[in-house]
Design a protein around this motif. Structure first.
Motif, PDB file in Angstrom:
ATOM      1  N   ALA A   1       0.897  -1.101  -0.281  1.00  0.00           N
ATOM      2  CA  ALA A   1       0.199   0.033   0.199  1.00  0.00           C
ATOM      3  C   ALA A   1       0.800   1.424   0.303  1.00  0.00           C
ATOM      4  O   ALA A   1       1.745   1.524   0.601  1.00  0.00           O
ATOM      5  N   ASN A   2       0.868   2.352  -0.709  1.00  0.00           N
ATOM      6  CA  ASN A   2       1.106   3.300  -0.466  1.00  0.00           C
ATOM      7  C   ASN A   2      -0.177   4.532  -0.514  1.00  0.00           C
ATOM      8  O   ASN A   2      -1.647   4.785  -0.755  1.00  0.00           O
ATOM      9  N   TYR A   3       0.187   5.593   0.284  1.00  0.00           N
ATOM     10  CA  TYR A   3      -0.850   6.365   1.385  1.00  0.00           C
ATOM     11  C   TYR A   3      -0.191   7.864   0.713  1.00  0.00           C
ATOM     12  O   TYR A   3       1.483   8.637   0.779  1.00  0.00           O
ATOM     13  N   ALA A   4      -1.932   8.762   0.768  1.00  0.00           N
ATOM     14  CA  ALA A   4      -0.667  10.048   0.923  1.00  0.00           C
ATOM     15  C   ALA A   4      -0.844  10.492   1.645  1.00  0.00           C
ATOM     16  O   ALA A   4      -0.627  10.489   2.965  1.00  0.00           O
ATOM     17  N   ASP A   5       0.860  11.767   2.257  1.00  0.00           N
ATOM     18  CA  ASP A   5       0.886  12.000   3.686  1.00  0.00           C
ATOM     19  C   ASP A   5      -0.207  12.372   4.455  1.00  0.00           C
ATOM     20  O   ASP A   5      -0.015  12.449   6.236  1.00  0.00           O
ATOM     21  N   SER A   6      -1.196  13.172   3.562  1.00  0.00           N
ATOM     22  CA  SER A   6      -2.559  14.017   4.193  1.00  0.00           C
ATOM     23  C   SER A   6      -3.642  13.073   4.457  1.00  0.00           C
ATOM     24  O   SER A   6      -4.375  13.334   5.556  1.00  0.00           O
ATOM     25  N   VAL A   7      -3.041  12.195   4.875  1.00  0.00           N
ATOM     26  CA  VAL A   7      -4.169   9.972   5.432  1.00  0.00           C
ATOM     27  C   VAL A   7      -3.763   9.492   5.895  1.00  0.00           C
ATOM     28  O   VAL A   7      -4.054   8.455   6.445  1.00  0.00           O
ATOM     29  N   LYS A   8      -2.099   9.740   5.928  1.00  0.00           N
ATOM     30  CA  LYS A   8      -1.267   8.709   6.351  1.00  0.00           C
ATOM     31  C   LYS A   8      -1.989   8.363   8.243  1.00  0.00           C
ATOM     32  O   LYS A   8      -1.682   9.978   8.681  1.00  0.00           O
ATOM     33  N   GLY A   9      -2.229   7.036   8.706  1.00  0.00           N
ATOM     34  CA  GLY A   9      -2.401   6.838  10.149  1.00  0.00           C
ATOM     35  C   GLY A   9      -4.060   7.216  10.137  1.00  0.00           C
ATOM     36  O   GLY A   9      -4.162   6.805  11.245  1.00  0.00           O
ATOM     37  N   ARG A  10      -4.419   7.766   8.933  1.00  0.00           N
ATOM     38  CA  ARG A  10      -5.848   8.005   9.329  1.00  0.00           C
ATOM     39  C   ARG A  10      -6.602   6.776   8.517  1.00  0.00           C
ATOM     40  O   ARG A  10      -7.884   6.468   8.221  1.00  0.00           O
ATOM     41  N   PHE A  11      -6.479   6.597   7.596  1.00  0.00           N
ATOM     42  CA  PHE A  11      -7.125   5.850   6.120  1.00  0.00           C
ATOM     43  C   PHE A  11      -6.022   3.755   5.796  1.00  0.00           C
ATOM     44  O   PHE A  11      -5.016   4.289   6.037  1.00  0.00           O
ATOM     45  N   THR A  12      -7.032   3.263   5.287  1.00  0.00           N
ATOM     46  CA  THR A  12      -6.112   2.154   4.904  1.00  0.00           C
ATOM     47  C   THR A  12      -6.785   1.363   4.247  1.00  0.00           C
ATOM     48  O   THR A  12      -7.963   1.154   4.010  1.00  0.00           O
ATOM     49  N   ILE A  13      -5.883   1.285   3.383  1.00  0.00           N
ATOM     50  CA  ILE A  13      -6.682   0.020   1.817  1.00  0.00           C
ATOM     51  C   ILE A  13      -6.539  -0.853   1.885  1.00  0.00           C
ATOM     52  O   ILE A  13      -5.570  -1.496   2.196  1.00  0.00           O
ATOM     53  N   SER A  14      -7.790  -1.661   1.397  1.00  0.00           N
ATOM     54  CA  SER A  14      -7.183  -3.173   1.905  1.00  0.00           C
ATOM     55  C   SER A  14      -7.929  -3.515   0.552  1.00  0.00           C
ATOM     56  O   SER A  14      -9.175  -2.961  -0.254  1.00  0.00           O
ATOM     57  N   ARG A  15      -8.349  -4.991   0.252  1.00  0.00           N
ATOM     58  CA  ARG A  15      -8.443  -5.469  -1.186  1.00  0.00           C
ATOM     59  C   ARG A  15      -9.053  -7.056  -1.071  1.00  0.00           C
ATOM     60  O   ARG A  15      -8.362  -8.024   0.095  1.00  0.00           O
ATOM     61  N   ASP A  16     -10.266  -7.630  -1.425  1.00  0.00           N
ATOM     62  CA  ASP A  16     -10.083  -8.688  -1.642  1.00  0.00           C
ATOM     63  C   ASP A  16     -10.255  -9.087  -2.957  1.00  0.00           C
ATOM     64  O   ASP A  16     -10.395  -9.063  -3.941  1.00  0.00           O
ATOM     65  N   ASN A  17      -8.569  -9.386  -3.446  1.00  0.00           N
ATOM     66  CA  ASN A  17      -8.759 -10.059  -5.136  1.00  0.00           C
ATOM     67  C   ASN A  17      -9.893 -11.774  -5.264  1.00  0.00           C
ATOM     68  O   ASN A  17      -9.474 -11.024  -6.204  1.00  0.00           O
ATOM     69  N   ALA A  18     -10.375 -11.822  -4.374  1.00  0.00           N
ATOM     70  CA  ALA A  18     -11.152 -12.821  -5.290  1.00  0.00           C
ATOM     71  C   ALA A  18     -12.846 -12.563  -5.577  1.00  0.00           C
ATOM     72  O   ALA A  18     -13.252 -13.511  -6.116  1.00  0.00           O
ATOM     73  N   LYS A  19     -12.220 -10.941  -4.664  1.00  0.00           N
ATOM     74  CA  LYS A  19     -14.022 -10.641  -5.211  1.00  0.00           C
ATOM     75  C   LYS A  19     -13.818  -9.591  -6.151  1.00  0.00           C
ATOM     76  O   LYS A  19     -14.912  -8.568  -6.324  1.00  0.00           O
ATOM     77  N   SER A  20     -13.341  -8.884  -5.978  1.00  0.00           N
ATOM     78  CA  SER A  20     -11.734  -8.163  -7.259  1.00  0.00           C
ATOM     79  C   SER A  20     -12.460  -6.848  -6.595  1.00  0.00           C
ATOM     80  O   SER A  20     -13.224  -5.756  -6.831  1.00  0.00           O
ATOM     81  N   THR A  21     -12.641  -6.955  -5.081  1.00  0.00           N
ATOM     82  CA  THR A  21     -12.512  -5.427  -4.339  1.00  0.00           C
ATOM     83  C   THR A  21     -11.701  -4.516  -3.492  1.00  0.00           C
ATOM     84  O   THR A  21     -11.517  -5.408  -2.903  1.00  0.00           O
ATOM     85  N   VAL A  22     -12.111  -3.320  -3.523  1.00  0.00           N
ATOM     86  CA  VAL A  22     -11.122  -2.457  -3.455  1.00  0.00           C
ATOM     87  C   VAL A  22     -11.311  -1.430  -1.940  1.00  0.00           C
ATOM     88  O   VAL A  22     -12.926  -1.314  -1.704  1.00  0.00           O
ATOM     89  N   PHE A  23     -11.606  -1.666  -0.469  1.00  0.00           N
ATOM     90  CA  PHE A  23     -11.652  -0.862   0.374  1.00  0.00           C
ATOM     91  C   PHE A  23     -10.743   0.144   0.864  1.00  0.00           C
ATOM     92  O   PHE A  23      -9.613  -0.013   0.789  1.00  0.00           O
ATOM     93  N   LEU A  24     -11.521   1.854   1.798  1.00  0.00           N
ATOM     94  CA  LEU A  24     -10.449   2.719   1.584  1.00  0.00           C
ATOM     95  C   LEU A  24     -11.648   2.639   3.567  1.00  0.00           C
ATOM     96  O   LEU A  24     -12.882   3.148   3.100  1.00  0.00           O
ATOM     97  N   GLN A  25     -10.678   2.524   4.312  1.00  0.00           N
ATOM     98  CA  GLN A  25     -11.853   2.024   5.758  1.00  0.00           C
ATOM     99  C   GLN A  25     -11.143   4.361   5.977  1.00  0.00           C
ATOM    100  O   GLN A  25      -9.640   4.145   5.885  1.00  0.00           O
TER     101      GLN A  25
END
Length: 119
Positions: free
Chosen positions: A57-81
């Motif tokens: 994962a790679n984040y913009a500095d403005s969201v580091k520590g607050r946002f988390t990106i993840s993905r479910d490859n089996a479902k071809s889905t990406v999330f942003l918490q």
């Protein structure tokens, strides 16, 4: 045809949380890098976070520590918490994916989902 469907946007108070999701569908062979971008009123679209098929994962500095990106490859889905949201996070959030399909390797964008953070 490849489609990206985003969901999870809405109105939240500062300090609150939201979870965005984006699912890729269609005649696809593989989904490579996936990411989230945002565009606030009067501003250019900017990168929020990206994630490789291997989970790096790679984040913009403005969201580091607050946002988390993840993905479910089996479902071809990406999330942003998104946690500890701030009014300056207000924007339309767009999903972008690199897809290999019957049409070849291409980048696709979702239509966007609006996130509004009130102070």
């Amino acid at each position: 045809q490849v489609q990206l469907v985003e969901s999870g946007g809405g109105l939240v108070q500062a300090g609150g949380s939201l979870r965005l999701s984006c699912t890729v569908s269609g005649s696809i062979f593989s989904v490579n890098a996936m990411g989230w971008y945002r565009q606030a009123p009067g501003k250019q679209r900017e990168l929020v976070a990206t994630i490789t098929s291997g989970g790096s994962a790679n984040y913009a500095d403005s969201v580091k520590g607050r946002f988390t990106i993840s993905r479910d490859n089996a479902k071809s889905t990406v999330f942003l918490q998104m946690n500890s949201l701030k009014p300056e996070d207000t924007a339309v959030y767009y999903c972008k994916t690199e897809v290999v399909s019957i049409y070849g390797g291409m980048h696709y964008w979702g239509k966007g989902t609006l996130v509004t953070v009130s102070s």
